[in-house]
Design a protein around this motif. Structure first.
Motif, PDB file in Angstrom:
ATOM      1  N   MET A  67     -16.944  19.106  13.319  1.00 30.09           N
ATOM      2  CA  MET A  67     -17.743  18.100  13.868  1.00 30.09           C
ATOM      3  C   MET A  67     -17.260  17.440  15.344  1.00 30.09           C
ATOM      4  O   MET A  67     -17.771  17.476  16.151  1.00 30.09           O
ATOM      5  CB  MET A  67     -18.289  17.080  13.071  1.00 30.09           C
ATOM      6  N   ARG A  68     -15.718  17.115  15.092  1.00 30.21           N
ATOM      7  CA  ARG A  68     -15.151  16.823  16.132  1.00 30.21           C
ATOM      8  C   ARG A  68     -15.110  17.781  17.125  1.00 30.21           C
ATOM      9  O   ARG A  68     -15.274  17.302  18.394  1.00 30.21           O
ATOM     10  CB  ARG A  68     -13.908  16.516  15.491  1.00 30.21           C
ATOM     11  N   GLU A  69     -14.914  19.099  17.152  1.00 31.08           N
ATOM     12  CA  GLU A  69     -14.731  19.890  18.103  1.00 31.08           C
ATOM     13  C   GLU A  69     -16.312  20.250  18.829  1.00 31.08           C
ATOM     14  O   GLU A  69     -16.397  20.146  20.023  1.00 31.08           O
ATOM     15  CB  GLU A  69     -14.376  21.203  17.653  1.00 31.08           C
ATOM     16  N   SER A  70     -17.255  20.195  18.107  1.00 27.84           N
ATOM     17  CA  SER A  70     -18.551  20.358  18.670  1.00 27.84           C
ATOM     18  C   SER A  70     -18.842  19.008  19.595  1.00 27.84           C
ATOM     19  O   SER A  70     -19.429  19.036  20.427  1.00 27.84           O
ATOM     20  CB  SER A  70     -19.524  20.498  17.816  1.00 27.84           C
ATOM     21  N   THR A  71     -18.623  17.928  19.278  1.00 29.06           N
ATOM     22  CA  THR A  71     -18.392  16.558  19.810  1.00 29.06           C
ATOM     23  C   THR A  71     -17.899  16.737  21.059  1.00 29.06           C
ATOM     24  O   THR A  71     -18.616  16.545  22.232  1.00 29.06           O
ATOM     25  CB  THR A  71     -18.268  15.434  19.021  1.00 29.06           C
ATOM     26  N   LYS A  72     -16.577  17.019  21.064  1.00 29.16           N
ATOM     27  CA  LYS A  72     -15.891  17.210  22.144  1.00 29.16           C
ATOM     28  C   LYS A  72     -16.523  18.197  23.222  1.00 29.16           C
ATOM     29  O   LYS A  72     -16.309  18.120  24.672  1.00 29.16           O
ATOM     30  CB  LYS A  72     -14.328  17.554  21.865  1.00 29.16           C
ATOM     31  N   GLU A  73     -16.957  19.610  22.647  1.00 32.07           N
ATOM     32  CA  GLU A  73     -17.620  20.434  23.687  1.00 32.07           C
ATOM     33  C   GLU A  73     -18.584  19.669  24.284  1.00 32.07           C
ATOM     34  O   GLU A  73     -18.944  19.996  25.661  1.00 32.07           O
ATOM     35  CB  GLU A  73     -17.900  21.456  22.813  1.00 32.07           C
TER      36      GLU A  73
ATOM     37  N   THR B 163       0.918  -1.105  -0.075  1.00 35.37           N
ATOM     38  CA  THR B 163      -0.056   0.126  -0.075  1.00 35.37           C
ATOM     39  C   THR B 163       0.797   1.409   0.188  1.00 35.37           C
ATOM     40  O   THR B 163       1.848   1.331   0.649  1.00 35.37           O
ATOM     41  CB  THR B 163      -0.871   0.196   1.183  1.00 35.37           C
ATOM     42  N   ALA B 164       0.605   2.186  -0.811  1.00 39.16           N
ATOM     43  CA  ALA B 164       1.407   3.588  -0.884  1.00 39.16           C
ATOM     44  C   ALA B 164       0.647   4.414   0.285  1.00 39.16           C
ATOM     45  O   ALA B 164      -0.392   4.368   0.707  1.00 39.16           O
ATOM     46  CB  ALA B 164       1.070   4.168  -2.139  1.00 39.16           C
ATOM     47  N   CYS B 165       1.752   5.013   0.973  1.00 31.32           N
ATOM     48  CA  CYS B 165       1.261   5.660   1.920  1.00 31.32           C
ATOM     49  C   CYS B 165       0.247   6.770   1.475  1.00 31.32           C
ATOM     50  O   CYS B 165      -0.557   7.453   2.455  1.00 31.32           O
ATOM     51  CB  CYS B 165       2.470   6.553   2.703  1.00 31.32           C
ATOM     52  N   GLU B 166       0.417   7.469   0.311  1.00 27.71           N
ATOM     53  CA  GLU B 166      -0.762   8.209  -0.203  1.00 27.71           C
ATOM     54  C   GLU B 166      -2.102   7.529  -0.146  1.00 27.71           C
ATOM     55  O   GLU B 166      -2.998   8.489  -0.152  1.00 27.71           O
ATOM     56  CB  GLU B 166      -0.217   8.608  -1.493  1.00 27.71           C
ATOM     57  N   ASP B 167      -2.165   6.406  -0.315  1.00 28.43           N
ATOM     58  CA  ASP B 167      -3.609   5.880  -0.419  1.00 28.43           C
ATOM     59  C   ASP B 167      -4.377   5.590   1.132  1.00 28.43           C
ATOM     60  O   ASP B 167      -5.276   4.862   1.065  1.00 28.43           O
ATOM     61  CB  ASP B 167      -3.319   4.565  -1.337  1.00 28.43           C
ATOM     62  N   VAL B 168      -3.547   5.873   1.955  1.00 23.03           N
ATOM     63  CA  VAL B 168      -4.174   5.483   3.477  1.00 23.03           C
ATOM     64  C   VAL B 168      -4.759   6.765   3.723  1.00 23.03           C
ATOM     65  O   VAL B 168      -4.254   8.104   3.586  1.00 23.03           O
ATOM     66  CB  VAL B 168      -3.367   5.190   4.453  1.00 23.03           C
ATOM     67  N   PHE B 169      -5.828   6.869   4.638  1.00 22.29           N
ATOM     68  CA  PHE B 169      -6.392   8.162   5.204  1.00 22.29           C
ATOM     69  C   PHE B 169      -6.033   8.083   6.734  1.00 22.29           C
ATOM     70  O   PHE B 169      -5.910   7.027   7.429  1.00 22.29           O
ATOM     71  CB  PHE B 169      -7.958   7.772   5.352  1.00 22.29           C
ATOM     72  N   THR B 170      -5.669   9.224   7.194  1.00 21.52           N
ATOM     73  CA  THR B 170      -5.229   9.395   8.698  1.00 21.52           C
ATOM     74  C   THR B 170      -6.197  10.529   9.206  1.00 21.52           C
ATOM     75  O   THR B 170      -6.922  11.540   8.538  1.00 21.52           O
ATOM     76  CB  THR B 170      -3.765  10.062   8.590  1.00 21.52           C
ATOM     77  N   LEU B 171      -5.916  10.723  10.426  1.00 24.07           N
ATOM     78  CA  LEU B 171      -6.532  11.909  11.193  1.00 24.07           C
ATOM     79  C   LEU B 171      -6.230  13.308  10.863  1.00 24.07           C
ATOM     80  O   LEU B 171      -7.159  14.233  10.705  1.00 24.07           O
ATOM     81  CB  LEU B 171      -6.669  11.567  12.695  1.00 24.07           C
ATOM     82  N   GLU B 172      -5.174  13.347  10.235  1.00 23.18           N
ATOM     83  CA  GLU B 172      -4.716  14.554   9.501  1.00 23.18           C
ATOM     84  C   GLU B 172      -5.196  14.893   8.530  1.00 23.18           C
ATOM     85  O   GLU B 172      -5.325  16.024   7.912  1.00 23.18           O
ATOM     86  CB  GLU B 172      -3.088  14.432   9.485  1.00 23.18           C
TER      87      GLU B 172
ATOM     88  N   PHE C  94      -1.416  14.753  18.431  1.00 24.68           N
ATOM     89  CA  PHE C  94      -0.864  14.552  17.576  1.00 24.68           C
ATOM     90  C   PHE C  94      -1.416  14.571  16.329  1.00 24.68           C
ATOM     91  O   PHE C  94      -0.894  14.088  15.270  1.00 24.68           O
ATOM     92  CB  PHE C  94       0.041  13.319  17.817  1.00 24.68           C
ATOM     93  N   ASP C  95      -2.620  14.998  16.080  1.00 30.59           N
ATOM     94  CA  ASP C  95      -3.218  15.047  15.040  1.00 30.59           C
ATOM     95  C   ASP C  95      -3.855  16.333  14.442  1.00 30.59           C
ATOM     96  O   ASP C  95      -4.626  16.507  13.757  1.00 30.59           O
ATOM     97  CB  ASP C  95      -4.587  13.885  14.695  1.00 30.59           C
ATOM     98  N   GLN C  96      -3.498  17.194  15.488  1.00 30.58           N
ATOM     99  CA  GLN C  96      -3.986  18.773  15.091  1.00 30.58           C
ATOM    100  C   GLN C  96      -2.987  19.298  14.051  1.00 30.58           C
ATOM    101  O   GLN C  96      -2.643  20.527  14.258  1.00 30.58           O
ATOM    102  CB  GLN C  96      -4.077  19.542  16.495  1.00 30.58           C
ATOM    103  N   ILE C  97      -2.862  19.108  13.024  1.00 31.71           N
ATOM    104  CA  ILE C  97      -2.368  19.665  11.819  1.00 31.71           C
ATOM    105  C   ILE C  97      -3.237  20.468  11.094  1.00 31.71           C
ATOM    106  O   ILE C  97      -4.494  20.117  10.752  1.00 31.71           O
ATOM    107  CB  ILE C  97      -1.819  18.697  10.627  1.00 31.71           C
TER     108      ILE C  97
ATOM    109  N   ASN D  39     -11.554  16.760   6.887  1.00 32.66           N
ATOM    110  CA  ASN D  39     -11.805  18.148   6.190  1.00 32.66           C
ATOM    111  C   ASN D  39     -12.365  18.985   7.289  1.00 32.66           C
ATOM    112  O   ASN D  39     -12.412  18.488   8.277  1.00 32.66           O
ATOM    113  CB  ASN D  39     -12.696  17.693   4.771  1.00 32.66           C
ATOM    114  N   GLU D  40     -12.520  20.215   6.881  1.00 34.74           N
ATOM    115  CA  GLU D  40     -12.974  21.214   7.689  1.00 34.74           C
ATOM    116  C   GLU D  40     -14.304  20.913   8.352  1.00 34.74           C
ATOM    117  O   GLU D  40     -14.391  21.160   9.702  1.00 34.74           O
ATOM    118  CB  GLU D  40     -13.212  22.473   6.980  1.00 34.74           C
ATOM    119  N   GLU D  41     -15.423  20.346   7.601  1.00 33.22           N
ATOM    120  CA  GLU D  41     -16.591  19.889   8.359  1.00 33.22           C
ATOM    121  C   GLU D  41     -16.539  18.742   9.620  1.00 33.22           C
ATOM    122  O   GLU D  41     -16.998  18.947  10.372  1.00 33.22           O
ATOM    123  CB  GLU D  41     -17.469  19.381   7.122  1.00 33.22           C
TER     124      GLU D  41
END
Length: 606
Positions: free
Chosen positions: A39-45, A21-30, A602-605, A33-35
């Protein structure tokens, strides 16, 4: 379907073992997208305000507060992420549903269980197997939180062997309804649910059948007392008794005898969602431990500066990073497979069912790995807190107790270990994953003369990539020989299956982790990923140890004579480091990064 999805060579479930698998083909938390970030921030709140701030209430068996917060989650739309828009939901993709499940589950196991039972096994069976009429009638109420769902599968004599249930469904003489009689146990949300997904057997059918049963005490439904449990104190868990409970024939879910299939597919989704639900729990334990260790002074020194504490923090952070990497890789694979199926003409129901089923192996891998990580992390959290960690006045004690159920939920870890290997072998037999060719190649390599050339490991991760390829060879060597020796009887050799499974699990985890870090080094620069690089290398070092130990255990248990010696020599070759990492140095680097960030971030890029 997006062009991006169409152009990617998406691996089928289990193919990670035999294809690169090429690294470009994996999805990461980084890659969120903006939406998704919003959503993550509102869930954490929501979690910080309604759950984390009131964690003591959940420990005091405040079932009413669990129900209250579930309704608030419904008002915010958090119960409807995975529900199609035509039934009152947000209709978001699989990654987004994983994301919400992840970040909403960190405060305590009681709410996490209620949320998972409702949105997953309470709602999803209707969404994916219900008729149009059933979905229109029930799903909007479940999506909004007006109604809550529960799932009645387990019985006193039917746990892991779910299809052996004794609950009966008898068709009435006029053919208008079924009468359900039987006993179900460990039913989450039973105390406040509006409907049950119930599995019962019609006549002498080989397989059970699913039914949608509204919760009406006047219709032969009674509840046992709330169970006294080690953890998840405010999760309503009761026995449910059905005594000739009338269920209209139109409330049969899917077809007669299809209940076992519904149950198994629901568990596949539940397993990867359970992995997600264990991630934020780890992050919060790490954050609490780091804060405490930074403030706790002994011998005139904050204990976070002690090497023994740094080692614990480093291992905890690495567990979380590894689990995140593998979980979101698999989630995006599922989302992409669903998109491909819908583009080819499948309905939403067909696409999601087949999309998740395709990665059932990865779902079992993740369920096992991350549930064990959260237990280890919470245990070390208690240790860092010392005596205060053992006290119920701090959240560490409850985090440890709540974590324990995750190794039992959605099929025990023992069952899932054996399932992962068993499903892989079945895929190979169907031609979906070519194990025979690569396994034969490994066998020929063992017979050949090894190269004594010094490999070129000058590039970043060159040796790590080579090691991961060799770990795959270890699995092919062990599993291939075991299949050849035992054939269809392999499933009877459970200890061998579990050893092989641990090799499979570690290989998937460390490959996912390396691919994530490599991708982020390429786009954000090596300097910004120093801690992540250290976690990747520490995770791999640990994985090599596990693989070496489990493979040796298997080899000496089923191979003899020359075959055994050859395989042990191969194992040594496949797990050999040319340049051993400085393990103490890696842990120190990781602990330093966590301390500087004041926790796991470690994913707050941006």
């Amino acid at each position: 379907m997006s062009t991006e999805v169409a152009e990617k060579d998406i691996l089928r479930g289990g193919q990670f073992l035999v294809k690169d698998t090429a690294c470009e083909d994996v999805f990461t938390l980084e890659d969120l997208n903006e939406e998704q970030r919003m959503m993550r921030e509102s869930t954490k709140e929501f979690v910080d305000r309604e759950l984390w701030a009131h964690w003591e209430r959940f420990e005091q068996k405040d079932y009413a507060y669990t129900e209250e917060t579930m309704r608030k989650a419904g008002e915010l739309g958090l119960l409807s992420i995975a529900v199609p828009e035509e039934f009152g939901g947000m209709g978001m993709g699989f990654v987004s549903t994983m994301l919400v499940c992840d970040y909403i589950s960190g405060a305590n196991g009681s709410f996490s269980t209620a949320f998972g039972a409702h949105t997953g096994i309470g709602t999803m069976p209707i969404t994916l197997y219900g008729t149009e009429e059933q979905k229109q009638k029930y799903v909007p109420k479940l999506a909004s939180g007006e109604w809550f769902g529960a799932y009645c599968l387990t019985e006193p004599g039917a746990g892991s062997d779910a299809n052996s249930g004794k609950t009966k469904a008898v068709l009435s003489e006029d053919g208008t309804h079924y009468k359900i009689t039987g006993q179900k146990m460990w039913i989450s949300n039973a105390g406040f649910c509006s409907l049950f997904i119930v599995f019962a057997r019609i006549g002498d059918d080989k397989n059970i059948t699913g039914f949608i049963v509204e919760n009406d005490p006047e219709n032969g439904i009674t509840l046992g007392d709330e169970e006294k449990k080690l953890g998840i104190h405010s999760s309503s868990t009761r026995q449910v008794f059905f005594n000739e409970t009338k269920v209209p024939v139109e409330n049969m879910l899917s077809e007669r005898g299809n209940g076992f299939k519904i149950a198994m597919n629901a568990l596949n989704v539940g397993r990867i969602k359970l992995a997600a639900a264990c991630l934020e729990a780890q992050r919060r334990v790490i954050n609490e431990a780091v804060n405490y260790a930074s403030e706790r002074v002994q011998f005139k020194t904050p204990i976070i500066e002690f090497g023994a504490i740094q080692a614990k923090i480093a291992e905890m952070a690495t567990n979380c990073y590894v689990g995140e990497s593998a979980s979101y890789r698999a989630a995006k694979n599922i989302e992409d497979r669903i998109a491909i199926r819908m583009a080819s003409g499948n309905t939403h129901q067909e696409a999601e069912l087949k999309g998740v089923e395709e990665y059932a192996i990865e779902c079992s891998i993740l369920k096992v790995a991350v549930s064990e990580h959260v237990q280890q992390t919470s245990d070390e959290g208690i240790q860092i807190f010392g005596g205060m960690g053992f006290s119920a006045d701090t959240p560490m004690e409850s985090a440890w107790r709540d974590a324990r159920i995750s190794r039992i939920y959605e099929g025990t870890n023992e069952i899932n270990r054996m399932l992962a290997v068993g499903m892989l072998v079945k895929k190979a037999m169907k031609g979906h994953v070519d194990l025979l060719g690569p396994a034969t190649a490994v066998g020929e390599e063992l017979m050949g003369i090894p190269s004594f050339d010094t490999p070129d490991y000058s590039e970043l991760f060159a040796e790590e990539k080579d090691l991961i390829k060799r770990l795959k060879k270890v699995f092919l060597m062990v599993a291939g020989s075991a299949v050849q020796k035992f054939g269809p009887d392999l499933e009877k050799h459970q200890q061998l299956l579990m050893a092989a499974s641990d090799i499979l699990i570690q290989t998937y985890l460390v490959e996912s982790t390396l691919l994530r870090t490599e991708k982020n080094v390429k786009r954000f620069g090596e300097e910004s990923q120093k801690t992540q690089i250290a976690m990747t290398r520490l995770g791999l070092y640990r994985a090599v140890d596990v693989v070496s130990d489990k493979a040796k255990e298997a080899i000496v248990s089923f191979a003899e004579g020359d075959e055994q010696r050859m395989m042990l020599m191969g194992l040594k070759r496949f797990t050999k480091y040319t340049n051993h990492p400085n393990v103490v140095g890696l842990r120190t680097e990781i602990a330093k990064g966590v301390a500087e960030n004041k926790g796991y971030t470690f994913d707050q890029i941006n």
